[in-house]
Scaffold this active site. Structure first.
Site, mmCIF file in Angstrom:
data_model
loop_
_atom_site.group_PDB
_atom_site.id
_atom_site.type_symbol
_atom_site.label_atom_id
_atom_site.label_comp_id
_atom_site.label_asym_id
_atom_site.label_seq_id
_atom_site.Cartn_x
_atom_site.Cartn_y
_atom_site.Cartn_z
ATOM 1 N N SER A 116 93.408 98.725 22.417
ATOM 2 C CA SER A 116 92.733 97.577 21.809
ATOM 3 C C SER A 116 92.433 97.830 20.347
ATOM 4 C CB SER A 116 91.425 97.290 22.549
ATOM 5 O OG SER A 116 90.667 96.307 21.860
ATOM 6 N N TYR A 139 83.149 99.406 24.950
ATOM 7 C CA TYR A 139 84.512 98.974 25.273
ATOM 8 C C TYR A 139 85.502 99.637 24.315
ATOM 9 C CZ TYR A 139 88.723 96.142 25.205
ATOM 10 O OH TYR A 139 90.044 95.742 25.195
ATOM 11 N N LYS A 177 88.691 83.832 32.068
ATOM 12 C CA LYS A 177 88.009 84.843 31.255
ATOM 13 C C LYS A 177 86.627 84.423 30.760
ATOM 14 C CE LYS A 177 90.372 87.387 28.425
ATOM 15 N NZ LYS A 177 91.275 87.853 27.347
#
Length: 330
Positions: A116, A139, A177
């Site tokens: 990411s 994250y 999502k």
């Protein structure tokens, strides 16, 4: 060819299934967590050979119980950047990935996985080098931690390992999502229900709606993954974005103009869209202060350096295609 796709019911995974089918690959083991049963819709319509719950898959794959596998596309993760449970995040995003990496190396299975752009966090340079990796949340840290393990493994890896630092991906099959869906998805639904779209006002030295991200259409993400499948000699960690930062205003304008095109109306400029009341600028949320990337733009030098020169859609092209797909599905 027999492949595994983890996170197969997620947005990227679901599009990857269809991309694999399109090149004739349907011997696919899909892996996900369907506790949210509505996510089945992202699997429906794709041709797969088997399905495993994520709680069963990793240990069974590690023991070699799935038989011969040529490649694993590891898209499964907790991608909620607002999730603060570090134990959960590291279990799902780091430990499961590390188990998979070790098993792939032991069994001579190629691994193509999702990293990411969140690893860059507070950085202003988006190049695949440790000096620029400054995650702003757990994250991003979970993704960086695994990338660093991969870096240690790459010099002695026995088979392909390729990680992709996804920037702001948007496209079909993200309806599950919630708040983590793309701004294009939220804008489409806001325009339909309220007649206007919402953007953050001034923040971080940027004018209203002018914070800029590298928005990348999911079809382009799939195309790059499939390029690596066709090039098993290509390993490493690579940015996967369009290489072009565009302001959120561009996304809003693309959604509004896609709706106008559908009605046979001429596109409007941003100023005309704002004057027509189709964009509402809202106060920047206090919960995001200090945790928000106001600018991202993938440095594609490393991707181009290995010969992958895919032509990425810009926001107007990609959002236009996405809006058409959303209209067709609703």
């Amino acid at each position: 060819m027999r492949v595994v796709v983890t996170g197969a019911a997620g947005m990227i995974g679901a599009n990857l299934l269809r991309g694999l089918n399109a090149i004739g690959i349907d011997d696919i083991v899909a892996v996900d967590d369907l506790s949210d049963g509505a996510k089945y819709a992202n699997l429906a319509g794709a041709s797969i050979a088997d399905y495993f719950d994520r709680r069963d898959f990793y240990s069974r794959f590690e023991r070699g119980e799935l038989g011969r596998i040529d490649a694993v596309f590891h898209e499964g993760a907790c991608s909620d950047t607002m999730e603060h449970d570090g134990r959960l995040m590291l279990d799902l995003n780091y430990r499961a990935s590390k188990t998979l990496l070790d098993a792939c190396q032991a069994q001579n299975v190629r691994l193509l996985y999702a990293s990411s752009a969140a690893v860059y966090g507070g950085s202003e340079t988006f190049r695949e080098e440790p000096a620029f990796e400054r995650p702003l949340n757990v994250y991003g840290y979970s993704k960086l931690l695994f990338d660093n393990v991969v870096r240690r493994v790459l010099p002695t890896a026995t088979t392909q390992v390729a990680g992709f630092r996804y920037f702001n991906v948007y496209g079909p099959h993200e309806q599950h999502k919630g708040r983590m869906a793309s701004v294009a998805f939220h804008h489409f639904n806001q325009l339909r229900s309220e007649g206007r779209v919402k953007l953050f006002g001034p923040y971080g030295g940027y004018a209203a709606g002018e914070q800029a991200r590298d928005f990348v259409f999911v079809d382009d993400v799939v195309a790059v993954n499939l390029w690596f499948l066709a090039h098993p000699e290509a390993s490493g960690i690579f940015n996967l974005g369009s290489g072009r930062a565009q302001p959120f205003n561009d996304v809003a304008a693309a959604v509004v103009n896609a709706a106008r095109t559908e009605r046979g109306e001429a596109p409007l400029s941003l100023a005309e869209i704002v004057a027509a009341g189709k964009i509402e600028y809202i106060d920047f949320p206090a919960a995001l202060v200090g945790k928000y990337q106001c600018f991202t733009e993938a440095d594609l030098g490393r991707l181009h350096g290995i010969g992958c020169n895919h032509a990425f859609a810009d926001v107007a092209q990609g959002v236009g295609r996405y809006a058409a797909a959303l209209r067709a599905s609703t």
